[in-house]
Scaffold this motif. Sequence first.
Motif, short mmCIF file in Angstrom:
data_model
loop_
_atom_site.label_atom_id
_atom_site.label_comp_id
_atom_site.label_asym_id
_atom_site.label_seq_id
_atom_site.Cartn_x
_atom_site.Cartn_y
_atom_site.Cartn_z
N ALA A 29 0.83 -1.21 0.00
CA ALA A 29 0.00 0.00 0.00
C ALA A 29 0.86 1.25 0.00
N TYR A 30 1.98 1.22 0.75
CA TYR A 30 2.90 2.36 0.73
C TYR A 30 3.44 2.59 -0.68
N SER A 31 3.91 1.51 -1.29
CA SER A 31 4.52 1.60 -2.62
C SER A 31 3.51 2.09 -3.65
N LEU A 32 2.29 1.54 -3.59
CA LEU A 32 1.26 1.95 -4.54
C LEU A 32 0.91 3.42 -4.37
N THR A 33 0.85 3.88 -3.13
CA THR A 33 0.54 5.28 -2.86
C THR A 33 1.64 6.19 -3.41
N GLN A 34 2.89 5.79 -3.20
CA GLN A 34 4.00 6.58 -3.74
C GLN A 34 3.90 6.70 -5.26
N GLN A 35 3.58 5.58 -5.93
CA GLN A 35 3.43 5.61 -7.38
C GLN A 35 2.26 6.51 -7.79
N ALA A 36 1.14 6.42 -7.06
CA ALA A 36 -0.03 7.24 -7.38
C ALA A 36 0.27 8.73 -7.22
N ILE A 37 1.06 9.08 -6.19
CA ILE A 37 1.45 10.48 -5.98
C ILE A 37 2.30 10.97 -7.15
N GLN A 38 3.27 10.15 -7.54
CA GLN A 38 4.16 10.54 -8.63
C GLN A 38 3.41 10.66 -9.95
N LEU A 39 2.38 9.84 -10.14
CA LEU A 39 1.59 9.90 -11.37
C LEU A 39 0.51 10.98 -11.31
N GLY A 40 0.42 11.70 -10.17
CA GLY A 40 -0.52 12.80 -10.05
C GLY A 40 -1.94 12.38 -9.71
N LEU A 41 -2.12 11.14 -9.23
CA LEU A 41 -3.46 10.67 -8.91
C LEU A 41 -3.87 10.99 -7.48
N LEU A 42 -2.91 11.26 -6.62
CA LEU A 42 -3.19 11.58 -5.22
C LEU A 42 -2.34 12.78 -4.80
N PRO A 43 -2.78 13.52 -3.78
CA PRO A 43 -1.95 14.63 -3.29
C PRO A 43 -0.66 14.13 -2.66
N ARG A 44 0.31 15.03 -2.57
CA ARG A 44 1.58 14.66 -1.92
C ARG A 44 1.32 14.27 -0.47
N LEU A 45 1.93 13.17 -0.05
CA LEU A 45 1.87 12.73 1.34
C LEU A 45 3.28 12.60 1.87
N ARG A 46 3.41 12.71 3.16
CA ARG A 46 4.72 12.59 3.77
C ARG A 46 5.26 11.18 3.59
N ILE A 47 6.45 11.09 3.02
CA ILE A 47 7.09 9.79 2.78
C ILE A 47 8.42 9.77 3.54
N ARG A 48 8.59 8.77 4.38
CA ARG A 48 9.84 8.63 5.15
C ARG A 48 10.58 7.39 4.71
N GLN A 49 11.88 7.53 4.50
CA GLN A 49 12.74 6.37 4.23
C GLN A 49 13.09 5.74 5.57
N THR A 50 12.89 4.44 5.70
CA THR A 50 13.19 3.76 6.96
C THR A 50 14.45 2.91 6.89
N SER A 51 15.12 2.93 5.73
CA SER A 51 16.36 2.18 5.57
C SER A 51 17.32 2.99 4.71
N ALA A 52 18.58 3.04 5.13
CA ALA A 52 19.59 3.74 4.34
C ALA A 52 20.09 2.90 3.18
#
Length: 644
Positions: free
Chosen positions: A329-352
Motif C-alpha cells: 500500500a505504501y509503494s502503490l501510494t507513492q506511485q499514485a502520488i508521482q503519477l498525479g493521482l493523489l496529493p503529496r503525502l509525507r514519505i519517510r525512508q526507513t532504511s539507508a
Amino acid sequence: MSSVAQPPGQVALPHPALLALTVGAIGVVFGDIGTSPLYAFREALGQTKEGGIDAAEILGVLSLALWSLIIVVTLKYVVFLMRADNQGEGGVLALTALARRALGKRSLVAIVLGASGASLFYGDAIITPALSVLSAVEGLKTIPGLEQAIDQRGILLLTIVILVALFMVQARGTARISALFGPVCVLWFVAIGGLGLWHIADEPSILRVFSPHYGVLFLFNHGVTGLFVLGAVFLTVTGAEALTADMGHFGRAPIRLGWFVLVFPALSLNYLGQGAFALAALEAAETSGATFVNQDWFFLMAPDALRPWLVGLSLLATVIASQAVITGAYSLTQQAIQLGLLPRLRIRQTSAHHAGQIYLPAINWLLLTGVLVLVTQFRSSSAMAAAYGIAVTGTMVVTTLLAYIVVRHRWHWSRPLALAVILPFLALDSVFFGANILRVVEGGWVPLVVAALIGLLVYTWVRGRGIVRSFEERQSVPLADLAAALERRPPERVEGTAVFLTANPHNAPGALLHNLKHNKVLHERNLVVSIRTTDRPVAADADRVKMEKVDANFAIVTLTYGFMETPDVPADLGLQAAAHKKTLNPAKTSYFIGRNTLKASANEGMPLWQDQLFMFLQRNASDPTDFFKIPPGKVLELGEQVTV
C-alpha cells in the motif's frame, strides 16, 4: 512491494544470488496466497451446507480450487502477465503506465482503469491483515484444552493487539527483521505441504480431483449455490496480484522458481490433504450415523501435539503476509502520488540501504483504522471472508483489460490473436467477479465502499488540479517574452540563485511574476525548474537533468523522475550545476514555490461539496518543501486566489 531491492529477473543471475532472491520472494510475494489454506477450503465447503455436504461436493470444491490455482495464478500471472513488465516493474500502476505509453493521447481509458485498480487494492489492503491474522488466532480454539478456555472475545482482543503492534512497528522500519521473512515462509510452505501429503496417504483417491470434470459437474448441478461456492473458492488465489507487483524487487526468475518449486506444490498438497481429511471425516460420520459438520480442516489436520506449533507458525506467516500488503500500500501510494493521482503525502525512508523501505504515516493509520473496524464489526474470519473476493477479482479484471491494451497496442499483436489470449482470462475473471458480487450483502460492500471513496478522492484531486492548472495558464506569460522585456528594462539585481518550481517551464512561473511585481528584484541567476514524472519506474541518469538556456538571466531545468522514485531537487540541481561547471551555493540559493489560495464556488468549476473536498486535500497535502527535500529556511511561497 518489498524491502529487498534487487535487479530484475530478466538478468541472468548466479545460482547463489538466484537462491537468495527466491527465498526473499517466497517471504514477500507469496505471503498472502500462502495463508489462504487457513480459511479458503473451509469457507468454500461451507457455502454448500444447505443441502448437506457429501463426497461429490468435497471433490467438486477441491477441483475448482486446484484449477483456479492452475489457470488464474500459473497460466495468467506466472506464465503470461509476468512478461508485461515496465523496466522490470509490475503491478496495476506499472501496467497502467505501459498502457498510457502505448495509447498516447488516447490514454484516458488507461488512467481510469489504473485508478480503479489502485482504489480496489486499498480494500484488499484493509481486509488481508484483518482476515489472515484473525483466522490464525482462531486456530487457538483447535488446541486441546483451549476450546473452553478462550472465547470469541479473547480471540478478538488478541487479534487486535497483534494488529496494533504490527502497524505501530512500521514507523521503525522492517529492514532488520525482513531477512527472516523468507526462511519463515519456506518453513511454512514445507510444513503445510508435508501436512497435506500425510493426509493424502490416508485417501489417495483424492488425486482424481485433478480431472476438471468434478468442478464442472459441481457447478452444473448446484445452480446459484455453485456461484456462491465459486466466490468462496476464489479465496484460494487471493494474493496473485503480488506476483507481478513485486517483480521489480525480485525479478521474474526467482518468483517463477519459487512458485513452481515450492509454493504451488505446497498449496496443492495442502488443499488435497484437507479434502482427503474431510472425506475421511465424512465416511466416519456416515458409518457412525452422526451429522457431518464443516470444520477448521487446516488446523485439525495436525496431530494434537503439533497443533500449538502450527498455530504459532501460522501467526508468523499471517503477520508476514500482512506486512507485505502494508508495504504494498505504501509503494502503490507513492506511485499514485508521482503519477498525479493523489496529493503529496509525507514519505519517510526507513532504511539507508533499500530505497523500497518507505513509511507513509497517513496511509499507515488509515489502514489500521480500517482493519480494526473490520475486526470489531465482522468478529470472525468466516463473516469477513465474504468481503474479501470482490476487491481482488475487481483488480484482476482491471489488470486483464490493461493487459489487452499492452499486447494490442504496445506489443502490436493482431486483434484476433490479442482477443484469443485475453478473452478467456477476462471471461474467467468476470465469472469470479460476478460470483463475488452475489455476496455484497454479506460483507462484499466493504471493499466496494473503500474503492469508491478512494476513487472519489482521485477524481476530485485530478479534476481540481486541472482547474488550478487552467487558471495558471490563463494568467501566465511566455518566459521568453518576459526575458526579452527584462532585457529592455532590467530591474534591480540581487546576488545568488533563485529556483522557481513550476509545472510549465516555458511560461513564467506565478511566483516569479509576483516576486517582480512586489519585490521588484531579479536574482543574478534564475532557474525555472519543472518536475516531470515519466511512465517508467526509474529514470535513467542521463535523463535526470536537462537544461535549456533562455538568455543570460534565465535557464529552464527539467528534472525527470520515475514513478517509483522520490524527488530530491537540491541534490539533482547540484548535479546539473556540476555538469555546467558552476556551483550552486546553498547559502545563496532561494526556492520560490507558487501556493495559491483556493476559494470554493457553487457557480464555477466543481460542485461546492467537491470544492470543499479538494481544498481539504490541498490543505493536508505534504508541504512541497518536505516532499522535494528543499531546506525549509530557503523557501518563499507566493500565489493568488483561485476559484475552484
